[in-house]
Design a protein around this motif. Structure first.
Motif, PDB file in Angstrom:
ATOM      1  N   ASP A  75       0.049  40.375 -83.480  1.00 55.69           N
ATOM      2  CA  ASP A  75       0.345  41.359 -84.515  1.00 55.69           C
ATOM      3  C   ASP A  75       1.681  42.055 -84.267  1.00 55.69           C
ATOM      4  OD1 ASP A  75      -1.104  41.586 -86.875  1.00 55.69           O
ATOM      5  OD2 ASP A  75      -2.894  42.254 -85.809  1.00 55.69           O
TER       6      ASP A  75
ATOM      7  N   TYR B 193      -4.693  38.826 -79.955  1.00 59.52           N
ATOM      8  CA  TYR B 193      -4.551  39.311 -81.328  1.00 59.52           C
ATOM      9  C   TYR B 193      -3.461  40.390 -81.418  1.00 59.52           C
ATOM     10  CZ  TYR B 193      -6.686  40.789 -85.846  1.00 59.52           C
ATOM     11  OH  TYR B 193      -6.945  41.087 -87.160  1.00 59.52           O
TER      12      TYR B 193
ATOM     13  N   ASP C 254      -0.754  42.654 -96.274  1.00 59.84           N
ATOM     14  CA  ASP C 254      -1.420  41.656 -95.429  1.00 59.84           C
ATOM     15  C   ASP C 254      -2.898  41.757 -95.766  1.00 59.84           C
ATOM     16  OD1 ASP C 254      -3.020  40.931 -93.087  1.00 59.84           O
ATOM     17  OD2 ASP C 254      -1.239  41.067 -91.822  1.00 59.84           O
TER      18      ASP C 254
HETATM   19  N1  ARG Z   1      -8.206  37.115 -89.374  1.00 57.11           N
HETATM   20  C1  ARG Z   1      -8.639  38.484 -89.194  1.00 57.11           C
HETATM   21  C2  ARG Z   1     -10.147  38.589 -89.451  1.00 57.11           C
HETATM   22  O1  ARG Z   1     -10.732  37.767 -90.108  1.00 57.11           O
HETATM   23  C3  ARG Z   1      -7.915  39.464 -90.093  1.00 57.11           C
HETATM   24  C4  ARG Z   1      -6.413  39.566 -89.897  1.00 57.11           C
HETATM   25  C5  ARG Z   1      -5.846  40.830 -90.456  1.00 57.11           C
HETATM   26  N2  ARG Z   1      -4.422  40.920 -90.359  1.00 57.11           N
HETATM   27  C6  ARG Z   1      -3.713  41.169 -89.219  1.00 57.11           C
HETATM   28  N3  ARG Z   1      -2.413  41.200 -89.279  1.00 57.11           N
HETATM   29  N4  ARG Z   1      -4.323  41.375 -88.080  1.00 57.11           N
HETATM   30  O2  ARG Z   1     -10.744  39.540 -88.996  1.00 57.11           O
END
Ligand code: ARG
Length: 591
Positions: free
Chosen positions: A316, A312, A120
């Motif tokens: 996840d 978030y 990821d």
């Molecule tokens: N979109 C998030 C950012 O820009 C990162 C995501 C990372 N991956 C996850 N599965 N949380 O900080």
């Protein structure tokens, strides 16, 4: 099989004979830190002895009595507290190189039991420009994917873009009332960023704006047609711009499953966690407490806010569940900056609690790894910003890298045709930026310096790319001076099946032994998620090659020696190319 693997297997058998109950798979053979003592070393017997309260030197002696590696190594030595040191026989070294010259291997082997790894990485946010922080995730994640694939593992890359969340309330409000269609056409992400900033700023002062934004969000979440349509357009426009950057960087993803993909799963998931007693209500919110984990005792995590919204962490957890069901991975690797450490500790801990309570508890929970990295700093030691104090945009950064590289190439090689100079500049500029990101220990901050990363001397991509091109020029010369020189086939392999590699000079032997460590280096990168090991390996390779080339005439040597040395040149070039490719860095034949 490569010689160090053969030694390892035989040592494992010997240990099994002495300690039948021991986990011999932990008995490993690694490069010897000091070549004075040998080529390879194993320290495994010391820990085996320690946990059994045995005398380590005695254990080493007993194992040695059962070990026969006489056709591979010189006499094996026990050193210090119970290290075993191995030195390859010269003939084995030469044979291994010959097999590589015939194209049978390139000093690495596919994993005996391949694993499935989900990576990821990158994961930028919709309607926001990708900034230099995302570059580290993109470059590191891509390198890890390439390394694992090269080692024969099954890799699934997933770009977990941020396409859901409270910011869409403000974005929708801005879009409906302040959108400039022309600006949206020329720079969609820039325009969306402007809208967001504007609404956010007015919202800070005016409660009515905050309320209106919240209304838009609620409408989106409850499936309002108009809002969904705008939201989808925002995603499509953002992805288009992300894709431009990915194609410049040469990065591909198998999947782009953004946060919104997991939406339908959040509510039932939270309900399940409550039923199982993993989450409970606290001050109107639903919370997971980690009373049994000392480091997380003070850090419970919300999975539903008091206003009913998910966050978030909830996403996840749902993502983890999906990945587990869909791909049955052995390992999931998350590449983000260090500020998300607590978040991932919480997610991983919550996940373990939850999975251990399932009736059909999965006996093979995947390894979950948060591969985090430090910040990029400006030369003033503060977070890297543009002169006007804005965050640096990735696209601008890559443009500047190419321009600066073009200047260097044009100064060094004014006679090359313009199109070729541009292509070289693209490869060098991009390589320099990527390498600067991969070379430092990922957990430390590093100072972004154009001069340093573009230097043709020192531990830089241009230096390695130049080393590669220089070897290629040796072959061009070889073909001019003697058409009978070993020709390379399409794959770059020396065609002479009967080629005899002779290693006589100290520099030849040192170079040959370093080549043999390529695969071990790749394995270390994969084990510790540290591409800097590969950077340093390649830098040393280039240095050892230089020492060889300065001390051992190649083109002027007699034909047998010349062929053997040309083969060494060719193998070095191939490892440099494959190594750089694994870092995501291209090479050119001429610089
Ligand atoms: N979109 C998030 C950012 O820009 C990162 C995501 C990372 N991956 C996850 N599965 N949380 O900080």
């Amino acid at each position: 099989m490569l010689p160090h693997k053969q030694i390892e297997l035989r040592l494992q058998q010997a240990v099994r004979a002495v300690l039948p109950e021991a986990d011999v798979l932990a008995v490993l053979v690694r490069p010897c830190p000091d070549p004075k003592f040998g080529d390879y070393q194993s320290n495994a017997l010391m820990s085996l002895a320690k946990s059994r309260k045995l005398n380590p030197r005695q254990l080493a002696t007993d194992a040695l009595a059962k070990l026969d590696v006489s056709e591979i190594c010189e006499k094996v030595e026990i050193a210090g507290a119970g290290f075993l040191n191995f030195r390859l026989k010269p003939v084995v070294l030469a044979q291994t190189l010959q097999a590589a010259a015939r194209g049978e291997h390139l000093f690495s082997e596919k994993a005996a039991s391949p694993k499935t790894a989900v990576i990821d990485f990158s994961s930028p946010n919709v309607a926001k420009p990708m900034h230099v922080g995302h570059i580290r995730s993109t470059i590191l994640g891509d390198c890890l994917a390439r390394t694992l694939r090269l080692l024969g593992h099954r890799v699934i890359t997933d770009n977990h873009i941020g396409d859901w969340g409270t910011q869409f309330g403000m974005l929708l409000l801005g879009w409906k009332h302040h959108l400039k269609p022309d600006a949206l056409k020329t720079d969609p992400i820039g325009e969306m960023e402007r809208l967001y900033k504007m609404v956010n700023a007015t919202g800070e002062a005016m409660a009515t704006v905050r309320d209106a934004a919240r209304q838009e969000l609620v409408k989106l979440q409850s499936g309002d047609g108009e809002n969904l349509k705008i939201w989808r357009e925002m995603i499509a426009l953002s992805e288009k711009q992300f894709d431009e950057i990915y194609s410049r960087l040469g990065v591909k993803f198998d999947h782009t499953l953004g946060e919104s993909f997991y939406n339908p799963r959040l509510k039932p998931l939270v309900e399940e966690l409550v039923v199982r007693g993993i989450a409970r209500e606290s001050e109107g919110a639903l919370v997971i407490f980690f009373d049994d984990i000392p480091s997380l005792k003070e850090h419970p995590t919300l999975i539903r806010k008091s206003d009913g919204g998910f966050n978030y962490t909830t996403t996840d957890l749902a993502t983890l569940e999906y990945r587990l069901k869909t791909w049955q991975p052995d390992e999931i690797i998350y590449v983000t900056d260090g500020r998300q450490q607590l978040h991932f500790q919480q997610v991983f801990a919550a996940f373990r609690k939850w999975q251990s309570q399932l009736p059909s508890a999965n006996p093979h929970l995947p390894t979950l790894a948060h591969v985090w990295f430090g910040s990029i700093l400006g030369e003033d030691g503060k977070p890297f910003k543009t002169r006007s104090g804005e965050t640096v945009k990735l696209a601008d950064l890559l443009d500047e890298a190419r321009e600066r590289a073009l200047k260097i190439v044009s100064e060094k090689n004014p006679d090359l045709p313009e199109a070729q100079r541009h292509e070289i500049a693209r490869v060098i500029g991009l390589g320099a930026v990527k390498y600067a990101d991969l070379l430092p220990n990922r957990q430390s901050d590093y100072v972004f310096s154009w001069d340093k990363m573009l230097a043709l001397q020192g531990n830089t991509a241009p230096y390695l790319q130049y080393a590669y091109a220089r070897i290629k020029s040796i072959f061009r010369k070889a073909e001019e001076t003697s058409p009978a020189a070993p020709k390379r086939s399409e794959g770059g392999n020396i065609e002479h099946r009967t080629l005899n590699i002779e290693l006589a000079a100290a520099e030849e032997i040192t170079l040959a032994k370093h080549l043999l460590n390529f695969g071990l280096t790749l394995e270390a990168v994969a084990e510790e998620y540290r591409p800097n090991f590969l950077c340093n390996y390649l830098f040393e390779l280039a240095g050892k090659f230089t020492a060889f080339y300065e001390n051992c005439p190649v083109l002027k040597a007699d034909s047998a020696v010349r062929d053997s040395r040309l083969a060494l040149c060719d193998l070095t070039a191939r490892v440099l190319k494959q190594g750089l490719e694994t870092l995501g860095i291209e090479t050119v034949e001429q610089m």
